[in-house]
Write an enzyme that holds these catalytic residues in place. Structure first.
Site, PDB file in Angstrom:
ATOM      1  N   TYR A 134       0.812  -1.033   0.049  1.00  0.00           N
ATOM      2  CA  TYR A 134       0.170   0.195   0.002  1.00  0.00           C
ATOM      3  C   TYR A 134       1.351   1.202  -0.269  1.00  0.00           C
ATOM      4  CZ  TYR A 134      -3.653   3.333   1.305  1.00  0.00           C
ATOM      5  OH  TYR A 134      -4.504   3.819   1.929  1.00  0.00           O
TER       6      TYR A 134
ATOM      7  N   GLN B  70       2.823   7.459  15.438  1.00  0.00           N
ATOM      8  CA  GLN B  70       2.020   8.620  16.189  1.00  0.00           C
ATOM      9  C   GLN B  70       1.265   9.686  14.320  1.00  0.00           C
ATOM     10  OE1 GLN B  70       4.836  11.335  17.299  1.00  0.00           O
ATOM     11  NE2 GLN B  70       6.047  10.731  16.029  1.00  0.00           N
TER      12      GLN B  70
HETATM   13  P1  NAD Z   1     -12.804   1.631   0.079  1.00  0.00           P
HETATM   14  O1  NAD Z   1     -11.931  -0.194   0.423  1.00  0.00           O
HETATM   15  O2  NAD Z   1     -13.991   1.545   0.940  1.00  0.00           O
HETATM   16  O3  NAD Z   1     -12.884   2.297  -1.181  1.00  0.00           O
HETATM   17  C1  NAD Z   1     -11.669   1.845  -1.926  1.00  0.00           C
HETATM   18  C2  NAD Z   1     -12.658   1.115  -3.283  1.00  0.00           C
HETATM   19  O4  NAD Z   1     -11.610   0.939  -4.094  1.00  0.00           O
HETATM   20  C3  NAD Z   1     -14.176   0.445  -3.156  1.00  0.00           C
HETATM   21  O5  NAD Z   1     -14.579   0.491  -3.795  1.00  0.00           O
HETATM   22  C4  NAD Z   1     -13.653  -1.046  -3.948  1.00  0.00           C
HETATM   23  O6  NAD Z   1     -14.403  -1.948  -4.641  1.00  0.00           O
HETATM   24  C5  NAD Z   1     -12.299   0.362  -5.043  1.00  0.00           C
HETATM   25  N1  NAD Z   1     -11.123  -0.923  -5.608  1.00  0.00           N
HETATM   26  C6  NAD Z   1      -9.979  -1.531  -5.262  1.00  0.00           C
HETATM   27  N2  NAD Z   1      -9.192  -2.055  -6.286  1.00  0.00           N
HETATM   28  C7  NAD Z   1      -9.695  -1.573  -7.068  1.00  0.00           C
HETATM   29  C8  NAD Z   1      -9.372  -1.992  -9.048  1.00  0.00           C
HETATM   30  N3  NAD Z   1      -8.081  -2.619  -8.743  1.00  0.00           N
HETATM   31  N4  NAD Z   1     -10.143  -1.144  -9.716  1.00  0.00           N
HETATM   32  C9  NAD Z   1     -11.517  -0.231  -9.932  1.00  0.00           C
HETATM   33  N5  NAD Z   1     -12.451  -0.564  -7.844  1.00  0.00           N
HETATM   34  C10 NAD Z   1     -11.157  -0.780  -7.243  1.00  0.00           C
HETATM   35  O7  NAD Z   1     -11.621   2.924   1.195  1.00  0.00           O
HETATM   36  P2  NAD Z   1     -12.528   4.744   1.168  1.00  0.00           P
HETATM   37  O8  NAD Z   1     -11.715   4.583   2.511  1.00  0.00           O
HETATM   38  O9  NAD Z   1     -12.834   4.656   0.473  1.00  0.00           O
HETATM   39  O10 NAD Z   1     -10.736   4.660  -0.021  1.00  0.00           O
HETATM   40  C11 NAD Z   1     -10.864   5.463  -0.564  1.00  0.00           C
HETATM   41  C12 NAD Z   1      -9.587   5.780  -1.375  1.00  0.00           C
HETATM   42  O11 NAD Z   1      -8.610   7.176  -0.377  1.00  0.00           O
HETATM   43  C13 NAD Z   1      -8.556   4.816  -1.367  1.00  0.00           C
HETATM   44  O12 NAD Z   1      -7.590   5.177  -3.070  1.00  0.00           O
HETATM   45  C14 NAD Z   1      -7.116   5.388  -0.384  1.00  0.00           C
HETATM   46  O13 NAD Z   1      -6.345   4.678   0.064  1.00  0.00           O
HETATM   47  C15 NAD Z   1      -7.793   6.526  -0.146  1.00  0.00           C
HETATM   48  N6  NAD Z   1      -7.300   7.430   1.093  1.00  0.00           N
HETATM   49  C16 NAD Z   1      -8.655   6.384   2.471  1.00  0.00           C
HETATM   50  C17 NAD Z   1      -8.534   7.151   3.333  1.00  0.00           C
HETATM   51  C18 NAD Z   1      -9.596   7.353   4.771  1.00  0.00           C
HETATM   52  O14 NAD Z   1      -8.809   7.324   5.734  1.00  0.00           O
HETATM   53  N7  NAD Z   1     -10.231   6.468   3.862  1.00  0.00           N
HETATM   54  C19 NAD Z   1      -7.258   7.525   3.522  1.00  0.00           C
HETATM   55  C20 NAD Z   1      -6.363   7.481   2.925  1.00  0.00           C
HETATM   56  C21 NAD Z   1      -6.222   7.097   1.606  1.00  0.00           C
END
Ligand code: NAD
Ligand code: UDP
Ligand code: UDP
Length: 317
Positions: A143, A274
């Site tokens: 990741y 942290q």
């Molecule tokens: P989530 O897991 O709910 O959403 C991710 C989505 O991407 C899911 O719907 C999944 O099915 C889809 N996905 C995964 N692999 C895929 C692929 N190969 N092709 C098409 N779709 C694919 O997570 P989230 O919390 O909604 O996060 C969304 C984005 O934000 C991610 O990129 C994540 O890394 C980033 N992010 C989120 C957070 C957080 O705290 N929520 C923090 C840092 C970064």
């Protein structure tokens, strides 16, 4: 505008799709449903501006759009470590394909990067100028390094092909719409508290995170996408109020009135000690700072999970 949201059926993506539709845009939601689900966007299907496509971003995608939000990637450690090779492919091949698409159609493209690019940080709070301390060969690397490589690709397409890029580094975000089995700390603690199960604290619970409410985050993502004058980021977005996992557990117990007891489990490898965003740049460039306090955001999230459980949509194992 016609806007592509990859990962649009996930926690953040589904709310972003909803906001974009409300702003009057046409939205193409692309997702392979690895951690997201059709249920998250079912309420949008009757909107004529909304289109849902099952597609894995590691494969090329030929569509015509004006803007791309690239969110596809599992975000919970449990899920991204389940198939780590696919996680790296999603970040790296996914970025190449979406950048290739943006290049062909001349679209502006935003990358959902992460605070994980800072790894287990030695600088606190973390400003964008900090390069991070990341293990390249550990369980979290698929990741962390995948997202770091995606940032590299974004900036190389920017320098080499003059692409209109935006990079946001998202810090821990929570809210209604998270999957009950998502595995991240906020959903775990709330579901455990509501169902009377032990609250699983990994390690001694002294590690910290800074939690941002979903709506604050979607707002700033949209503001970043709309910036002009070649502003690319990277820019930290999140809530700088920092809590230990013990403080979070006690607050969840208080707000749910739960009788659950704390259970101390082993700390996963490379778990950052942290994490707190320095959001000076977001305040300055986007005139933004989060407005939802943890107590208020948790209350809304608790009532969402309570609804899922009491309506039978989620049955605890
Ligand atoms: P989530 O897991 O709910 O959403 C991710 C989505 O991407 C899911 O719907 C999944 O099915 C889809 N996905 C995964 N692999 C895929 C692929 N190969 N092709 C098409 N779709 C694919 O997570 P989230 O919390 O909604 O996060 C969304 C984005 O934000 C991610 O990129 C994540 O890394 C980033 N992010 C989120 C957070 C957080 O705290 N929520 C923090 C840092 C970064
Ligand atoms: N690509 C895509 N959709 C498009 C254009 C390109 O998915 O509309 C993919 C294509 O598979 C390619 C990748 O994006 O491998 C990178 O495209 P780019 O034009 O940058 O590089 P090249 O085609 O030279 O590999
Ligand atoms: N954590 C915990 N109990 C849980 C889930 C997570 O104590 O049931 C801890 C985890 O070890 C980490 C923090 O909570 O220190 C945040 O974990 P999460 O998986 O939500 O996100 P991360 O920021 O680690 O990617």
């Amino acid at each position: 505008m016609k806007v592509l949201v990859t990962g649009g059926a996930g926690f953040l993506g589904s709310h972003l799709c909803e906001r974009l539709l409300n702003l009057g845009h046409d939205v193409l939601c692309v997702d392979n449903y690895f951690t997201g689900s059709k249920r998250n966007v079912a309420h949008l299907l009757s909107n004529s501006g909304f289109e849902l496509m099952r597609h894995d971003v590691t494969f090329p995608l030929y569509v015509e759009v004006d803007q791309i939000f690239n969110l596809a990637c599992p975000a919970s450690p449990v899920h991204y470590q389940h198939d780590p090779v696919q996680t790296t492919k999603t970040s790296v091949h996914g970025a190449i394909n979406m950048l290739g698409l943006a290049k062909r159609v001349g679209a502006r493209i935003l990358q959902a990067s992460t605070s994980e690019v800072y790894g287990d940080p030695e600088v606190h709070p973390q400003p964008e100028s900090y390069w991070g301390k990341v293990n390249p060969i550990g369980f979290r690397s698929c990741y962390d390094e995948g997202k770091r490589c995606a940032e590299t690709l974004f900036f190389d397409y920017y320098r080499q092909h003059n692409l209109d890029i935006k990079v946001v580094r998202i810090f821990n975000t929570y809210g209604p719409g998270m999957h009950p089995n998502d595995g991240r700390v906020v959903s775990n603690f709330i579901v455990q508290a509501l169902t009377g199960q032990p609250i699983t604290i990994y390690g001694d619970g002294a590690q910290t995170r800074s939690f941002c409410y979903r709506d604050d985050l979607i707002e700033v993502m949209l503001r970043m996408m709309d910036t002009e004058n070649g502003f690319t980021g990277p820019i930290n977005i999140g809530n700088p109020n920092e809590f230990t996992m013990l403080e979070l557990a006690n607050l969840v117990i208080e707000l749910t009135n739960s009788k659950s007891k704390l259970q101390f489990d082993p700390l996963p490898a490379d778990d950052p000690k942290q994490r707190q965003p320095d959001i000076s740049l977001a305040k300055d460039k986007l005139s933004w700072e989060p407005t939802t306090q943890l107590r208020d955001g948790l209350t809304k999230t608790i009532s969402y999970f309570d609804g899922l459980i009491s309506s039978g949509q989620y049955k605890p194992q």
